[in-house]
Write an enzyme that holds these catalytic residues in place. Sequence first.
Site, PDB file in Angstrom:
ATOM      1  N   LYS A  78      41.176  23.080  38.894  1.00 21.15           N
ATOM      2  CA  LYS A  78      39.771  23.377  39.206  1.00 21.15           C
ATOM      3  C   LYS A  78      39.643  24.809  39.716  1.00 21.15           C
ATOM      4  O   LYS A  78      38.729  25.539  39.320  1.00 21.15           O
ATOM      5  CB  LYS A  78      39.239  22.431  40.295  1.00 21.15           C
ATOM      6  CG  LYS A  78      38.730  21.137  39.776  1.00 21.15           C
ATOM      7  CD  LYS A  78      37.254  21.216  39.435  1.00 21.15           C
ATOM      8  CE  LYS A  78      36.840  19.895  38.819  1.00 21.15           C
ATOM      9  NZ  LYS A  78      35.905  19.874  37.791  1.00 21.15           N
ATOM     10  N   LYS A 122      46.503  19.024  25.391  1.00 19.77           N
ATOM     11  CA  LYS A 122      46.588  17.561  25.474  1.00 19.77           C
ATOM     12  C   LYS A 122      45.258  16.949  25.025  1.00 19.77           C
ATOM     13  O   LYS A 122      44.205  17.495  25.339  1.00 19.77           O
ATOM     14  CB  LYS A 122      46.863  17.220  26.945  1.00 19.77           C
ATOM     15  CG  LYS A 122      46.846  15.773  27.282  1.00 19.77           C
ATOM     16  CD  LYS A 122      46.851  15.563  28.789  1.00 19.77           C
ATOM     17  CE  LYS A 122      45.458  15.662  29.390  1.00 19.77           C
ATOM     18  NZ  LYS A 122      45.317  15.108  30.730  1.00 19.77           N
ATOM     19  N   LYS A 169      39.262  13.723  26.819  1.00 18.83           N
ATOM     20  CA  LYS A 169      37.815  13.606  26.641  1.00 18.83           C
ATOM     21  C   LYS A 169      37.111  14.880  27.126  1.00 18.83           C
ATOM     22  O   LYS A 169      36.216  15.393  26.464  1.00 18.83           O
ATOM     23  CB  LYS A 169      37.334  12.393  27.451  1.00 18.83           C
ATOM     24  CG  LYS A 169      35.907  12.053  27.252  1.00 18.83           C
ATOM     25  CD  LYS A 169      35.746  11.003  26.176  1.00 18.83           C
ATOM     26  CE  LYS A 169      34.289  10.950  25.714  1.00 18.83           C
ATOM     27  NZ  LYS A 169      34.108  10.167  24.519  1.00 18.83           N
TER      28      LYS A 169
END
Length: 340
Positions: free
Chosen positions: A117, A203, A206
Amino acid sequence: MDSRIKTVVSGITPSGNMLHIGNYFGAIKPHLELQNEVEYAYYFIADLHALTTVKDKAVLENNIKNVILDYLALGLDPEKVVFFRQSQVESHSELAVILANYISYGQMQRMHAFKDKLQDGEVVENINMGLFNYPILMAADILLYKPYGVPVGEDQRQHIELARDIAENFNRIYNTEFFPLPIPMIDKKKEISKVVGTDGVRKMSKSLGNVIGIFDDEEVIRKQIMSCFTDPTRIKATDPGKVEGNPVFIFHDLLNDNLEEVQDLKDRYTKGEVGDVEVKEKLSNAHLRFFKDARAKRIILERDMELVMSILMNGKEKATNKSKETIDNIKEIIGLSTSI
Ligand code: TYM
C-alpha cells in the site's frame, strides 16, 4: 500423505464477487484433496477480512453469498469439512485482540500487504488499521484450531510465518507448547502456487483485473481468455513462438484434459504453424469442459439456499465449539480465567 496431518485450516476472503482459476489451483483444489485425507479440515469465508476493502453493504453481502456458492459447487463436502463464516464464530475476533500483544509493531510494519500500500503511494496516516492488523486476525484464524498446516497459495506465506512467530512468542513467554507451529502447505510448482494473470507478468488477482473466472458467463470467460498475453516477441502466426512461460500454455497445462491437443498446439506454435486465436479458442473450450460439472452444480445449489444456510449453521456450531475450547485454554494460561 503425511500421516501426522490431523488438522488443516484455510480461508478465502470475499473481496471480489467470484473466484478465479488462481484461487482454484493455488488453494481450492488442494483444499478439496485434503478434505478426503485429514481428520479435521476447517475452511471458512474470511468475511471480516473483506472489510479492509469492501465498504458497501450490498456488495459485501453479494460477495459472501457468491464465494460460498462457488466453494460448494467446486466440491467442498460439508460432511467432511467444517465450513463456516469467520464473522459468525466470535472467537476469531477475540483471539485477534489477545494475540496482538505477542507481536511487535516493527514486525507488523514489514508485512507485504501494508508495505505494498505504501509503495502504491498511499500515505501511512491513511492506511486503515484493519489492513495493518490483518495478519494478526489471520494468525487468530489459524491458531484457534491448532492445525498442522495451512494450505494456501504463495502470496500467503508471509502471513503464515507471522502466525508461527506469534505462536512461538506465546509459547516462550508462558513456557508452554500450547500452540503447534503451523506449516505453510504451498505447492512446489510455481505455476500452481502463484498462478500468473492474463497479463503474463503478475499474479492472477481480482484487484489487478487479470483474471480468468470460473463461474462467470461463458462469453465473459471467452473474452478474458482472448485478452490473454502470449509470446510478446511473436508478431505473426507464422513466426516460431515460445511455449515455456507463455501464459496461454500455462493455462492449457492446468485446464486442458486433452493432452494430445495440447502437445499438438505446442508443436505447431513452436514451428509457427498456429495462430493465437486457435490456441485460445481451444483453451476456452477446455475451460468449459473442466468446470462443466461445477457450473451445473452451482445452478442447482443457488436454488436451494436453505440447504446452503443449514451447512453454514452446522459449520458455525462446530467451529464455535472447537475455538471456544482453545480460547478457554488460552485464558487459563494467560491469567484471564478466574471468575473474581
Ligand atoms: P485470498 O482470498 O486472497 O485467496 C484465497 C486463496 O487463493 C490463493 N490465491 C492464489 N493461489 C495461486 N495463484 C494465485 N494467483 C492466487 N490468488 C489467490 C491464496 O493464496 C489463498 O490461499 N488472507 C487470505 C484469507 C485468509 C486465510 C486465513 C487463509 C484469512 N484468514 C487463514 C488461510 C488461513 C486471503 O485473502 O486469501
